[in-house]
Design a protein around this motif. Structure first.
Motif, PDB file in Angstrom:
ATOM      1  N   GLY A 152       0.786  -1.242  -0.158  1.00 17.91           N
ATOM      2  CA  GLY A 152       0.007  -0.032   0.002  1.00 17.91           C
ATOM      3  C   GLY A 152       0.842   1.229   0.014  1.00 17.91           C
ATOM      4  N   ALA A 153       2.046   1.006  -0.331  1.00 19.68           N
ATOM      5  CA  ALA A 153       3.134   2.476  -0.414  1.00 19.68           C
ATOM      6  C   ALA A 153       2.407   3.411  -1.602  1.00 19.68           C
ATOM      7  CB  ALA A 153       4.403   1.904  -0.543  1.00 19.68           C
TER       8      ALA A 153
ATOM      9  N   LEU B 234       0.626  -2.540   6.535  1.00 23.90           N
ATOM     10  CA  LEU B 234       0.017  -1.808   5.488  1.00 23.90           C
ATOM     11  C   LEU B 234       0.850  -0.388   5.655  1.00 23.90           C
ATOM     12  CD1 LEU B 234      -3.693  -2.549   6.077  1.00 23.90           C
ATOM     13  CD2 LEU B 234      -2.432  -2.691   3.921  1.00 23.90           C
ATOM     14  N   PHE B 235       1.295   0.244   4.565  1.00 20.71           N
ATOM     15  CA  PHE B 235       1.957   1.374   4.534  1.00 20.71           C
ATOM     16  C   PHE B 235       1.339   2.591   5.479  1.00 20.71           C
ATOM     17  CE2 PHE B 235       3.186   5.663   3.280  1.00 20.71           C
ATOM     18  CZ  PHE B 235       4.561   5.759   3.009  1.00 20.71           C
ATOM     19  N   THR B 236       1.941   3.036   6.427  1.00 15.96           N
ATOM     20  CA  THR B 236       1.440   3.949   7.310  1.00 15.96           C
ATOM     21  C   THR B 236       2.460   5.263   7.368  1.00 15.96           C
ATOM     22  OG1 THR B 236       0.786   2.351   8.748  1.00 15.96           O
ATOM     23  CG2 THR B 236       0.909   4.272   9.756  1.00 15.96           C
TER      24      THR B 236
ATOM     25  N   GLU C  34      -4.036  -1.187   9.423  1.00 17.70           N
ATOM     26  CA  GLU C  34      -5.076  -0.908   8.572  1.00 17.70           C
ATOM     27  C   GLU C  34      -4.724   0.727   7.724  1.00 17.70           C
ATOM     28  OE1 GLU C  34      -8.441   1.733  10.449  1.00 17.70           O
ATOM     29  OE2 GLU C  34      -7.282   0.912  12.554  1.00 17.70           O
ATOM     30  N   THR C  35      -5.465   0.777   6.728  1.00 21.18           N
ATOM     31  CA  THR C  35      -5.105   1.780   5.910  1.00 21.18           C
ATOM     32  C   THR C  35      -5.570   3.195   6.394  1.00 21.18           C
ATOM     33  OG1 THR C  35      -5.528   0.438   3.842  1.00 21.18           O
ATOM     34  CG2 THR C  35      -5.244   2.802   3.401  1.00 21.18           C
ATOM     35  N   ILE C  36      -4.580   4.105   6.617  1.00 24.41           N
ATOM     36  CA  ILE C  36      -4.650   5.419   7.067  1.00 24.41           C
ATOM     37  C   ILE C  36      -5.204   6.308   6.097  1.00 24.41           C
ATOM     38  CG2 ILE C  36      -3.782   7.276   8.456  1.00 24.41           C
ATOM     39  CD1 ILE C  36      -4.026   4.628   9.851  1.00 24.41           C
ATOM     40  N   ILE C  37      -4.324   6.472   5.266  1.00 16.58           N
ATOM     41  CA  ILE C  37      -4.509   7.386   3.799  1.00 16.58           C
ATOM     42  C   ILE C  37      -4.114   6.485   2.869  1.00 16.58           C
ATOM     43  CG2 ILE C  37      -4.034   9.344   2.774  1.00 16.58           C
ATOM     44  CD1 ILE C  37      -3.277  10.752   5.312  1.00 16.58           C
ATOM     45  N   ASN C  38      -4.986   6.320   1.980  1.00 13.39           N
ATOM     46  CA  ASN C  38      -4.582   5.031   0.858  1.00 13.39           C
ATOM     47  C   ASN C  38      -3.797   6.022  -0.312  1.00 13.39           C
ATOM     48  OD1 ASN C  38      -4.353   3.164  -1.176  1.00 13.39           O
ATOM     49  ND2 ASN C  38      -6.562   2.831  -1.329  1.00 13.39           N
ATOM     50  N   LEU C  39      -2.455   5.890  -0.456  1.00 10.08           N
ATOM     51  CA  LEU C  39      -1.701   6.554  -1.646  1.00 10.08           C
ATOM     52  C   LEU C  39      -1.206   5.712  -2.645  1.00 10.08           C
ATOM     53  CD1 LEU C  39       0.802   8.329   1.173  1.00 10.08           C
ATOM     54  CD2 LEU C  39      -1.152   9.473   0.245  1.00 10.08           C
ATOM     55  N   SER C  40      -2.011   4.484  -2.393  1.00 12.56           N
ATOM     56  CA  SER C  40      -1.653   3.580  -3.700  1.00 12.56           C
ATOM     57  C   SER C  40      -2.569   3.740  -4.655  1.00 12.56           C
ATOM     58  CB  SER C  40      -1.478   2.014  -3.041  1.00 12.56           C
ATOM     59  OG  SER C  40      -2.940   1.774  -2.849  1.00 12.56           O
TER      60      SER C  40
ATOM     61  N   THR D 286      -9.165   0.600  -1.731  1.00 12.19           N
ATOM     62  CA  THR D 286      -9.027   0.558  -0.408  1.00 12.19           C
ATOM     63  C   THR D 286      -9.362  -0.912   0.117  1.00 12.19           C
ATOM     64  OG1 THR D 286      -8.854   2.934  -0.007  1.00 12.19           O
ATOM     65  CG2 THR D 286      -9.627   1.316   1.887  1.00 12.19           C
ATOM     66  N   LYS D 287     -10.552  -1.127  -0.271  1.00 13.58           N
ATOM     67  CA  LYS D 287     -11.013  -2.403   0.240  1.00 13.58           C
ATOM     68  C   LYS D 287     -10.330  -3.783  -0.193  1.00 13.58           C
ATOM     69  CE  LYS D 287     -15.352  -5.242   0.397  1.00 13.58           C
ATOM     70  NZ  LYS D 287     -16.876  -5.090  -0.245  1.00 13.58           N
ATOM     71  N   GLN D 288      -9.636  -3.551  -1.272  1.00 16.06           N
ATOM     72  CA  GLN D 288      -8.707  -4.725  -2.028  1.00 16.06           C
ATOM     73  C   GLN D 288      -7.555  -4.600  -1.282  1.00 16.06           C
ATOM     74  OE1 GLN D 288      -8.442  -4.365  -6.169  1.00 16.06           O
ATOM     75  NE2 GLN D 288      -7.274  -6.326  -6.439  1.00 16.06           N
ATOM     76  N   LEU D 289      -7.060  -3.329  -0.904  1.00 16.87           N
ATOM     77  CA  LEU D 289      -5.757  -3.132  -0.135  1.00 16.87           C
ATOM     78  C   LEU D 289      -5.522  -3.764   1.337  1.00 16.87           C
ATOM     79  CD1 LEU D 289      -2.710  -2.128  -0.133  1.00 16.87           C
ATOM     80  CD2 LEU D 289      -3.851   0.141   0.320  1.00 16.87           C
ATOM     81  N   ASN D 290      -6.978  -3.184   1.973  1.00 18.46           N
ATOM     82  CA  ASN D 290      -6.881  -3.990   3.233  1.00 18.46           C
ATOM     83  C   ASN D 290      -7.132  -5.493   3.481  1.00 18.46           C
ATOM     84  OD1 ASN D 290      -7.087  -1.543   4.690  1.00 18.46           O
ATOM     85  ND2 ASN D 290      -9.407  -1.129   4.476  1.00 18.46           N
ATOM     86  N   LYS D 291      -7.611  -6.048   2.327  1.00 17.73           N
ATOM     87  CA  LYS D 291      -7.731  -7.611   2.125  1.00 17.73           C
ATOM     88  C   LYS D 291      -6.246  -8.357   2.016  1.00 17.73           C
ATOM     89  CE  LYS D 291     -12.483  -8.128   1.353  1.00 17.73           C
ATOM     90  NZ  LYS D 291     -13.554  -8.878   0.365  1.00 17.73           N
ATOM     91  N   LEU D 292      -5.389  -7.316   1.376  1.00 20.68           N
ATOM     92  CA  LEU D 292      -4.209  -7.787   0.403  1.00 20.68           C
ATOM     93  C   LEU D 292      -3.287  -8.297   1.780  1.00 20.68           C
ATOM     94  CD1 LEU D 292      -2.524  -8.324  -1.752  1.00 20.68           C
ATOM     95  CD2 LEU D 292      -1.701  -5.948  -1.589  1.00 20.68           C
ATOM     96  N   ARG D 293      -3.096  -7.563   2.676  1.00 20.42           N
ATOM     97  CA  ARG D 293      -2.395  -8.024   4.025  1.00 20.42           C
ATOM     98  C   ARG D 293      -2.681  -9.243   4.649  1.00 20.42           C
ATOM     99  NH1 ARG D 293      -2.137  -6.394   9.582  1.00 20.42           N
ATOM    100  NH2 ARG D 293      -0.074  -6.812  10.536  1.00 20.42           N
ATOM    101  N   ALA D 294      -3.720  -9.418   4.875  1.00 22.26           N
ATOM    102  CA  ALA D 294      -4.450 -10.767   5.245  1.00 22.26           C
ATOM    103  C   ALA D 294      -4.259 -11.952   4.523  1.00 22.26           C
ATOM    104  CB  ALA D 294      -5.866 -10.475   5.802  1.00 22.26           C
TER     105      ALA D 294
END
Length: 467
Positions: free
Chosen positions: A332-333, A360-362, A392-398, A402-410
């Motif tokens: 998510g960078a 997740l990129f923070t 969790e995603t704070i600010i989605n810069l990717s 977002t929904k897909q990104l949050n599932k990606l790590r898990a």
């Protein structure tokens, strides 16, 4: 206020996820104050202390509170309480360092920088309010060892019983005594866009091999330790120092203590085979490397300073030396695509890392990316600092929804454990032995993938509070 003689140092927070290691920063400050005749106690909320009542019973002249971003609200609550009870209240740590004026709404003094000498000045009445730019300790070799006798060592020696999800020592059981040790400060790279070192810019400084061994001998004598982890940003920075520490561990008969440490890719690429062999003989069992990604594009975005070929070579060197490869991956960078994420998953599989840590990129306050977003007025005014846990995603810069990104790590974690049944079995065993801690960690890992935790909106921003 008269010159203070008693100091309470407070480690705030309530979530066991953040109670992985001893509060070494407070330990160093406490030891420095004790060396100068000050009575000190450490009160550790993360270790379960009832800090408010205990501090009042101690009746200190000064209360010093450290804090990282995700526990800042507990830190502020503590600070408000002590100041209300007429105790001179000091705050330090990375969050107050970057937001001193926010912290001053809760504390009398904010220390920006390394706190040993600044706290002694406060105790001696040389500073009574405002912001102190403390800078850094030039000769860390002169500092006394951290005051572990003031810490909840029964809790931290058996840290895997309380935080069994610790992944950087996968070969050490929860029945073993573990110590975390800090033998250097600063990072010689300091360019990674997500790291606190990108704004500190403090030079790399290290204890001599002789001083490191002196501390380890003391830890073995006092606590009978079985394992240790070097928690500094880059233990492997000075290869000659690594060799010197390893040789002395063997000479002093301390190589029955197993240990791990962190390193940069370029350091491991340039390490000669004989140094790896010496380190292994001295008890080294694993090396943690901040790979962060398997994408050449993302390495440039993150300013890691090495190539994918370098990363593969480092992984190969560690495994050739007969050591376990442990590493970190960030998803998510900025500008990351699903193709970049696919390359990271491929890299995880290719390198066969043991218990990788996936984040997740923070955009932590003070980091290079935070400052860039601030310049672009892309930081919301009302931040919930509790969310800054890399889970969790704070600010989605990717470029990933977002929904897909949050599932990606898990999904990456699930894929890893399905492919590594032995590690999965260990995780299940830990869950059975220590259900509360491990379930809390699993929930925080999986929840963003299945429960909608919206990122902060992108659009018109106001200036972030406290700046």
């Amino acid at each position: 206020m008269a010159a203070a003689k008693k100091v309470a140092l407070i480690n705030p927070g309530k979530s066991q996820r953040f109670a992985v290691q001893e509060p070494l920063n407070l330990g160093y400050i406490a030891a420095y104050l004790e060396k100068n005749g000050v009575e000190v106690k450490i009160f550790d909320q993360l270790a379960g202390d009832d800090v408010e009542n205990a501090v009042l019973a101690f009746k200190p002249d000064v209360a010093g509170i450290t804090s990282t971003t995700p526990v800042i609200y507990e830190a502020y609550k503590n600070a408000d309480f002590y100041r209300k009870n007429n105790i001179l209240t000091v705050m330090g740590g990375v969050h107050p360092w970057f937001f001193p004026h926010e912290a001053l709404a809760h504390a009398d003094i904010v220390v920006r920088g390394e706190g040993e000498k600044a706290m002694l000045d406060i105790v001696n009445g040389k500073r009574a309010g405002g912001v102190i730019d403390a800078g850094y300790v030039e000769n860390v070799n002169e500092l006394p060892f951290p005051a572990r006798h003031l810490m909840s060592m029964g809790r931290y020696l058996y840290c895997k019983k309380y935080t069994p999800h610790i992944l950087h020592l996968p070969y050490v059981s929860s029945r073993k005594k573990i110590i975390h040790i800090l033998t250097s400060r600063g990072c010689p790279h300091s360019e990674c866009i997500y790291c606190h070192n990108s704004f500190k810019k403090f030079p790399y400084r290290a204890n001599s091999p002789e001083k490191v061994i002196e501390e380890i001998k003391l830890l073995k004598k006092d606590y009978g330790i079985d394992a240790l982890y070097f928690v500094e940003d880059d233990f492997w920075t000075d290869i000659e120092r690594v060799a010197g520490i390893s040789a002395l561990l063997i000479k002093e008969g301390l190589n029955n203590i197993v240990w791990g440490a962190s390193a940069r890719v370029d350091q491991i690429v340039s390490t000669p085979p004989d140094v790896f062999a010496l380190a292994k003989k001295a008890g080294c069992r694993s090396i943690t490397i901040g790979f962060e990604t398997g994408s050449p594009h993302m390495l440039e975005v993150l300013k890691k300073g090495f190539t994918i070929d370098d990363a593969c070579k480092a992984a190969e060197n560690v495994k050739k030396a007969g050591l376990l490869l442990h590493g970190n991956i960030i998803v998510g960078a900025p500008h990351e695509t699903m193709e970049d994420a696919r390359l990271s998953k491929q890299f995880l599989k290719k390198t066969a890392m043991v218990t990788p840590e996936i984040y997740l990129f923070t955009p932590y306050p003070g980091s290079m990316i935070w400052c860039k977003l601030e310049t672009e007025k892309a930081i919301p005014a009302n931040m919930d600092w509790r969310r800054f846990s890399q889970e969790e995603t704070i600010i989605n810069l990717s470029a990933i929804p977002t929904k897909q990104l949050n599932k990606l790590r898990a999904a990456m974690y699930i894929t890893y454990y399905i492919s590594n049944p032995m590690q999965a079995a260990r995780l299940i065993f830990s869950a059975l032995m220590h259900p509360r801690a491990i379930i809390d960690k699993i929930l925080h890992t999986l929840k963003p993938g299945f429960i909608n935790t919206s990122p902060l909106p992108v659009g018109e921003r106001t200036k972030v509070r406290g700046n």
